[in-house]
Design an enzyme around this catalytic site. Structure first.
Site, PDB file in Angstrom:
ATOM      1  CB  CYS A 276      55.863  44.984  58.433  1.00  0.00           C
ATOM      2  SG  CYS A 276      57.411  44.666  59.256  1.00  0.00           S
TER       3      CYS A 276
HETATM    4  N1  LIG Z   1      61.615  46.070  59.979  1.00  0.00           N
HETATM    5  C1  LIG Z   1      60.571  46.096  60.788  1.00  0.00           C
HETATM    6  O1  LIG Z   1      60.065  47.149  61.139  1.00  0.00           O
HETATM    7  C2  LIG Z   1      59.952  44.800  61.317  1.00  0.00           C
HETATM    8  C3  LIG Z   1      59.002  44.883  62.335  1.00  0.00           C
HETATM    9  C4  LIG Z   1      58.445  43.730  62.829  1.00  0.00           C
HETATM   10  C5  LIG Z   1      58.806  42.506  62.296  1.00  0.00           C
HETATM   11  N2  LIG Z   1      59.706  42.421  61.276  1.00  0.00           N
HETATM   12  C6  LIG Z   1      60.078  41.091  60.791  1.00  0.00           C
HETATM   13  O2  LIG Z   1      61.379  40.768  61.261  1.00  0.00           O
HETATM   14  C7  LIG Z   1      62.075  39.969  60.328  1.00  0.00           C
HETATM   15  C8  LIG Z   1      63.405  40.607  59.983  1.00  0.00           C
HETATM   16  O3  LIG Z   1      63.168  41.858  59.350  1.00  0.00           O
HETATM   17  P1  LIG Z   1      64.230  43.044  59.321  1.00  0.00           P
HETATM   18  O4  LIG Z   1      63.473  44.266  58.930  1.00  0.00           O
HETATM   19  O5  LIG Z   1      65.028  43.038  60.564  1.00  0.00           O
HETATM   20  O6  LIG Z   1      65.163  42.566  58.106  1.00  0.00           O
HETATM   21  P2  LIG Z   1      66.607  43.169  57.717  1.00  0.00           P
HETATM   22  O7  LIG Z   1      66.770  42.897  56.270  1.00  0.00           O
HETATM   23  O8  LIG Z   1      66.756  44.546  58.248  1.00  0.00           O
HETATM   24  O9  LIG Z   1      67.623  42.269  58.536  1.00  0.00           O
HETATM   25  C9  LIG Z   1      67.821  40.926  58.301  1.00  0.00           C
HETATM   26  C10 LIG Z   1      69.272  40.594  58.569  1.00  0.00           C
HETATM   27  O10 LIG Z   1      69.395  39.172  58.435  1.00  0.00           O
HETATM   28  C11 LIG Z   1      70.618  38.910  57.762  1.00  0.00           C
HETATM   29  N3  LIG Z   1      70.514  37.576  57.188  1.00  0.00           N
HETATM   30  C12 LIG Z   1      69.915  37.177  56.048  1.00  0.00           C
HETATM   31  N4  LIG Z   1      70.049  35.864  55.880  1.00  0.00           N
HETATM   32  C13 LIG Z   1      70.737  35.410  56.940  1.00  0.00           C
HETATM   33  C14 LIG Z   1      71.203  34.134  57.326  1.00  0.00           C
HETATM   34  N5  LIG Z   1      70.955  33.050  56.587  1.00  0.00           N
HETATM   35  N6  LIG Z   1      71.902  34.041  58.465  1.00  0.00           N
HETATM   36  C15 LIG Z   1      72.157  35.121  59.225  1.00  0.00           C
HETATM   37  N7  LIG Z   1      71.739  36.362  58.906  1.00  0.00           N
HETATM   38  C16 LIG Z   1      71.051  36.489  57.779  1.00  0.00           C
HETATM   39  C17 LIG Z   1      70.765  40.018  56.768  1.00  0.00           C
HETATM   40  O11 LIG Z   1      72.090  40.195  56.356  1.00  0.00           O
HETATM   41  C18 LIG Z   1      70.235  41.220  57.578  1.00  0.00           C
HETATM   42  O12 LIG Z   1      71.266  41.892  58.268  1.00  0.00           O
HETATM   43  C19 LIG Z   1      61.126  39.804  59.145  1.00  0.00           C
HETATM   44  O13 LIG Z   1      60.404  38.620  59.315  1.00  0.00           O
HETATM   45  C20 LIG Z   1      60.195  40.981  59.286  1.00  0.00           C
HETATM   46  O14 LIG Z   1      58.926  40.731  58.708  1.00  0.00           O
HETATM   47  C21 LIG Z   1      60.309  43.560  60.784  1.00  0.00           C
END
Ligand SMILES: NC(=O)c1ccc[n+]([C@@H]2O[C@H](COP(=O)([O-])OP(=O)(O)OC[C@H]3O[C@@H](n4cnc5c(N)ncnc54)[C@H](O)[C@@H]3O)[C@@H](O)[C@H]2O)c1
Length: 452
Positions: A276
């Protein structure tokens, strides 16, 4: 507007009959899915990763913050089903998109995951569905990218289907603030969209904060993370300044933080990490470039934060130099690969930058991390070594790259010859090791005193 679709969905939300679909079951999506399932909503999770789907189907959790028994209970009770069959998207009354939003190789936003998922939804969109984007992104994504794509279906946003943005604030590893008790910002495209998104989150989350548009919600998220990136950048620059002045930066921060108002504590360190803080501000910088505006605070903070791994290397070089050793050929142990304490996430971790820089300079590097078994870097796989007195004793220098609480710092202080501590993990503790804090003079340890 088709009031009947709107009021039907509202009724289904209030009665918890609405089926919630969560697309992307990672650090964000899994907690969202489990929280809605625990609130009593039937939940359908979508992911493309066989590893993720396999684990969840067996009632296991791949996310440290979500205990396996929470997943197992929802799976066993039939409230949480997962699939990679996107044809089933039409079964969901509300679809929450939680896919990654990384940067491309050139540092621009990579919204291809959002685009992919939006195409999947468009092809199955039916009247009465509520679509919510949670992935962090630049202001305008919901209205300029998602809405027109979904409307290619022939259905109209705010009339036939409903669209909103709600940023995710989950803070992995935080024992106090989790999804249910962290206020949730929501911004709908139209008043009808707005009412539905506020109602949905209101059923699972304690406090919902309503803003008037998706853009306000999108920018609020980026403001939060830019605020952190800029303040960490300031703390890092202050550490560099303190070092030049020969002042202990941690003492200065403690003193400043005694002010009961108008100051907020931020810590310097070996650099920024995670999915992030180092990434999100660039989404705004990119958007503003298209409007001929340079986001100077974002650029400056990124520049200072990105230099911190090199600053740590300079510190390590200085420490070795003091005992007439060179980095080339030295044995270095890194403590921690995760980007922050008590998590297993290594995305954008400064420890990885430090590992790479040390290797490039000819050091022999190993690492220990209780949460990260192995890491692949430039074609080489490194496995975590056990933290023992022998391992510490064979090193020329040990670097605390991540201040995990589970690490035995007394053991480290007793057996490492030189300890570089950019995280201030050992504080003022004395031991056999000579300790180099991130900034300020080193503290000579007993080993140095014995060897003169
Ligand atoms: N990790 C954090 O602490 C956090 C906090 C706030 C916001 N965010 C935001 O949340 C969003 C997700 O981040 P995350 O950390 O959960 O990512 P992550 O990589 O942990 O999880 C994403 C998931 O999406 C899946 N994925 C990818 N492409 C896909 C598709 N086409 N269809 C279905 N599933 C699919 C992946 O396999 C994975 O399991 C990002 O925009 C990030 O900036 C993350």
């Amino acid at each position: 507007m088709d009031m009947s679709e709107h009021s039907k969905l509202l009724d289904r939300i209030r009665s918890h009959e609405a089926r919630v679909g969560v697309v992307g079951l990672g650090y964000v999506g899994l907690p969202v899915a489990i929280t809605f399932a625990e609130a009593g909503f039937p939940l359908l999770g979508f992911d493309i990763s066989r590893r993720v789907l396999g684990a969840l189907r067996e009632g296991r959790s791949h996310i440290m913050d979500i205990a396996a028994d929470r997943v197992r209970r929802q799976v066993d009770e039939g409230r949480f089903e997962v699939t990679d069959d996107f044809d089933r998207l039409d079964e969901a009354d509300a679809i929450i998109i939680c896919v990654p939003t990384p940067l491309s190789k050139t540092g621009d936003p990579d919204v291809s995951y959002i685009v992919d998922v939006t195409h999947h939804i468009r092809d199955r969109l039916r009247p009465g569905q509520l679509i919510i984007l949670e992935s962090t992104t630049y202001p305008g994504t919901t209205r300029e990218l998602v809405q027109p794509t979904l409307e290619e279906s022939g259905l109209e946003a705010g009339e036939d289907f409903f669209l909103a943005f709600s940023p995710e604030r989950v803070d992995p590893g935080n024992p106090t603030w989790h999804l249910e008790n962290t206020p949730k910002v929501v911004g709908g495209l139209t008043p009808a969209c707005h009412e539905l998104v506020a109602a949905l989150y209101g059923e699972a989350i304690e406090t919902v904060v309503e803003v008037s548009s998706p853009e306000a919600a999108e920018l609020a998220k980026i403001l939060e993370n830019t605020f952190r990136a800029v303040n960490i950048g300031l703390a890092n620059e202050m550490a560099i300044i303190a070092d030049r002045l020969g002042i202990d930066i941690w003492e200065v921060i403690d003193a400043a933080a005694s002010k009961p108002y108008g100051f907020m504590r931020f810590h310097p360190g070996p650099g920024l990490g995670g999915h992030c803080i180092p990434i999100d501000p660039h989404y705004l910088a990119w958007k503003m470039k298209t409007l001929q505006y340079r986001t100077r605070f974002i650029e400056l903070a990124a520049e200072i934060n990105a230099e911190m791994p090199r600053y740590v290397i300079a510190r390590v070089t200085e420490a070795l130099n003091a005992v007439r050793k060179s980095l080339n050929g030295s044995r270095v142990l890194l403590l921690g690969m995760a980007y922050k304490p008590n998590v297993d996430d290594t995305r954008e971790s400064p420890a990885i930058d430090i590992l790479r820089l040390l290797q490039q300079r000819g050091a022999e590097v190993r690492y220990h991390d209780p949460y990260v078994e192995s890491i692949a870097l430039d074609g080489t796989t490194f496995a975590s070594v056990p933290l023992t007195s022998q391992e510490l004793g064979r090193c020329d220098v040990v670097i605390i790259t991540t201040d995990h609480a589970a690490m035995d710092y007394d053991l480290v202080l007793e057996h490492a010859p030189i300890l570089v501590d950019p995280r201030n993990a050992v504080g003022k503790k004395e031991g056999a090791a000579t300790v180099y804090p991130l900034a300020g003079p080193p503290r000579r340890g007993r080993q140095a005193a014995v060897s003169g």
